[in-house]
Design an enzyme around this catalytic site. Structure first.
Site, PDB file in Angstrom:
ATOM      1  N   VAL A   1      52.634  -0.484 -57.097  1.00  0.00           N
ATOM      2  CA  VAL A   1      53.107  -1.629 -56.314  1.00  0.00           C
ATOM      3  C   VAL A   1      54.403  -1.259 -55.585  1.00  0.00           C
ATOM      4  O   VAL A   1      54.554  -1.498 -54.380  1.00  0.00           O
ATOM      5  CB  VAL A   1      53.330  -2.866 -57.225  1.00  0.00           C
ATOM      6  CG1 VAL A   1      53.931  -4.021 -56.431  1.00  0.00           C
ATOM      7  CG2 VAL A   1      52.022  -3.284 -57.890  1.00  0.00           C
TER       8      VAL A   1
ATOM      9  N   GLY B   1      48.073 -11.523 -58.161  1.00  0.00           N
ATOM     10  CA  GLY B   1      48.338 -10.558 -57.097  1.00  0.00           C
ATOM     11  C   GLY B   1      48.666 -11.172 -55.752  1.00  0.00           C
ATOM     12  O   GLY B   1      49.664 -11.874 -55.591  1.00  0.00           O
TER      13      GLY B   1
ATOM     14  N   GLY C   1      38.108   3.670 -62.561  1.00  0.00           N
ATOM     15  CA  GLY C   1      39.472   3.258 -62.214  1.00  0.00           C
ATOM     16  C   GLY C   1      39.669   1.754 -62.150  1.00  0.00           C
ATOM     17  O   GLY C   1      40.709   1.281 -61.688  1.00  0.00           O
TER      18      GLY C   1
ATOM     19  N   LYS D   1      49.757 -15.177 -67.625  1.00  0.00           N
ATOM     20  CA  LYS D   1      49.602 -15.855 -66.336  1.00  0.00           C
ATOM     21  C   LYS D   1      49.354 -17.356 -66.543  1.00  0.00           C
ATOM     22  O   LYS D   1      49.883 -18.192 -65.799  1.00  0.00           O
ATOM     23  CB  LYS D   1      48.459 -15.214 -65.550  1.00  0.00           C
ATOM     24  CG  LYS D   1      48.783 -13.781 -65.128  1.00  0.00           C
ATOM     25  CD  LYS D   1      47.542 -13.044 -64.648  1.00  0.00           C
ATOM     26  CE  LYS D   1      47.880 -11.636 -64.194  1.00  0.00           C
ATOM     27  NZ  LYS D   1      46.691 -10.797 -63.969  1.00  0.00           N
TER      28      LYS D   1
HETATM   29  N1  HSE Z   1      45.633  -5.902 -65.054  1.00  0.00           N
HETATM   30  C1  HSE Z   1      45.518  -7.082 -64.249  1.00  0.00           C
HETATM   31  C2  HSE Z   1      44.065  -7.328 -63.914  1.00  0.00           C
HETATM   32  C3  HSE Z   1      46.286  -7.011 -62.967  1.00  0.00           C
HETATM   33  O1  HSE Z   1      43.174  -6.606 -64.329  1.00  0.00           O
HETATM   34  O2  HSE Z   1      43.822  -8.309 -63.222  1.00  0.00           O
HETATM   35  C4  HSE Z   1      47.750  -7.178 -63.176  1.00  0.00           C
HETATM   36  O3  HSE Z   1      48.058  -8.427 -63.699  1.00  0.00           O
END
Ligand code: HSE
Length: 440
Positions: free
Chosen positions: A21, A138, A191, A209
């Protein structure tokens, strides 16, 4: 503090961390410098980037790199952008920055989900901003709509897919019928999953979250510890097949809701926050959210239903959210204002999952003889759980029995399942899964 170079305000930014990021933030700051300056009303100057191993960042100007994060925060910078992740050293560094009146932009969900109150207090007393759009979903603008656009409304529910890794794994399990472990291995190989996927697959990431979303939506302090959490590690091909038979699919949902009644609130209102896999109808808008995407539904009294959809992870999408916050905070610096602080005035109690009304799908292998359905139904009645639908299919010596309940307290539903599992006529509890997105 912000300085004027040739009459133009210059805002100095320190960046902590430079992973996927951070590198994108640096690139975009450089490439879009002119546009960003025009939008801010002053230039954004990257004063330094704190990293642990400077030799690992060949794409970043070497003269900006430092290993002295505390020194960089203490230097003459106006804004600190944090993309390190984790609690320490991020917590100490950001607390120091805020106490010194430096505004903070962070993507750190774990930190916000545990220590938002302290960070907001430090920001408030020093007149600094604390922005963290990138911490949840995101690129999707979600926190600012909740915090600002819906500030005049009464939000009743926030429900969504906020973890891309688990959504990818569940989507693939649904498409292929394969098991959890082999699908996760494939996701790691491609990935889509981290080398250590624990925070994602066990639901910790989504729970952080959810805590942030609930805090903002309900003007109440909610921490990660308040969130009921189940990950996807126990989801089986049998669960997926059972969902498919019923025209449903399985998603890991974060659900933040305003609930009424119950013993713990004199005013009768509380919040419930939970993360768990759930069956949703294949026709539900969240069912079509595939792969690594995120989507969140918000329900508010006046606005009705809103849906937010987009890329919830990745360098560029997350950098977009960081830069949006950076522009907002820099603008505030230029005009001498501040964005919204913490809003926790409602201070609603948090309802434990046991007292939250949910619905279950239960799939059983049972003996196929007279009275079996009646004995199973009796257990539901004993626990005050109302059955919404039953489907029975006879095979040779046994039968498949699928039951979907109406809403009932989660504790009553669990006790019902435990008691049924012990009945002699029940050969196997094949699948138990909460049901969301419909109420027959
Ligand atoms: N690891 C998280 C996901 C993204 O797989 O959505 C970052 O919060």
């Amino acid at each position: 503090m912000d300085s004027r170079v040739g009459g133009v305000v210059s805002i100095k930014v320190a960046m902590l961390g430079c992973g996927t990021v951070g590198a994108e933030v640096v690139r975009l700051l450089h490439e879009q410098a002119g546009d960003l300056a025009a939008r801010v009303g002053g230039s954004i100057e990257l004063a330094g980037i704190a990293v642990r191993r400077p030799n690992r960042h060949p794409d970043v100007p070497a003269d900006l790199l430092t290993t002295d994060a505390a020194g960089l925060v203490a230097s003459d910078v106006d804004i600190v952008v944090e993309v390190i992740g984790g609690i320490e050293p991020a917590r100490s560094l950001l607390t120091d920055a805020l106490r010194a009146g430096k505004s903070v932009v962070t993507a750190n969900k774990a930190l916000l989900a545990e220590h938002a109150a302290d960070l907001f207090a430090a920001a408030g007393s020093a007149g600094a901003d604390l922005y963290f759009e990138a911490a949840v979903a995101g690129a999707i603008p979600l926190l600012r709509p909740l915090r600002e656009s819906l500030a005049g409304d009464r939000i009743t529910r926030v429900m969504g897919i906020v973890n891309g890794t688990t959504n990818y794994v569940l989507s693939e399990m649904d498409a292929s019928g394969a098991g959890y472990a082999e699908t996760l291995d494939e996701a790691s190989r491609l990935g889509y999953a981290e080398a250590d996927p624990t925070a994602d697959v066990e639901g910790y990431d989504a729970a952080s979250k959810a805590a942030i979303l609930a805090s903002i939506a309900f003007h109440t302090r909610v921490t990660a510890a308040d969130v009921y959490r189940e990950g996807i590690t126990a989801v089986t091909p049998a669960d997926i097949a059972a969902a498919r038979t019923l025209g449903r699919t399985i998603k890991l949902l974060a659900i933040c809701e305003r609930v009424n009644g119950g013993p713990d609130s004199a005013a009768g209102e509380a919040v419930a926050v939970r993360v768990h896999p759930a069956m949703i109808p294949r026709g539900h808008p969240l069912a079509t959210v595939g792969g690594a995407f995120n989507a969140v539904f918000v329900e508010a009294d006046a606005a009705g239903s809103l849906m937010f959809y987009g890329q919830g992870a990745g360098g560029s999408p997350t950098a977009s959210a960081v830069l949006g916050d950076l522009v907002a905070v820099a603008r505030n610096k230029v005009v001498g204002g501040r964005g919204p602080g913490e809003s926790s005035y409602a201070a609603l109690p948090v309802r434990p999952i046991a007292q939250v009304d949910t619905r279950y799908h239960i799939s059983l292998d049972v003996a196929d003889r007279p009275g079996v359905l009646a004995s199973v139904a009796t257990v539901f009645a004993e626990h005050g759980v109302s059955i919404a639908a039953v489907r029975q299919q006879g095979r040779s010596a046994d039968a498949s029995l699928v039951i979907v309940t109406h809403s009932a307290p989660d504790a009553a539903l669990r006790s019902t399942v435990d008691k049924i599992a012990g009945l002699a006529v029940v050969h196997e509890v094949v699948s138990v899964m909460r049901v969301e997105g419909e109420e027959p």
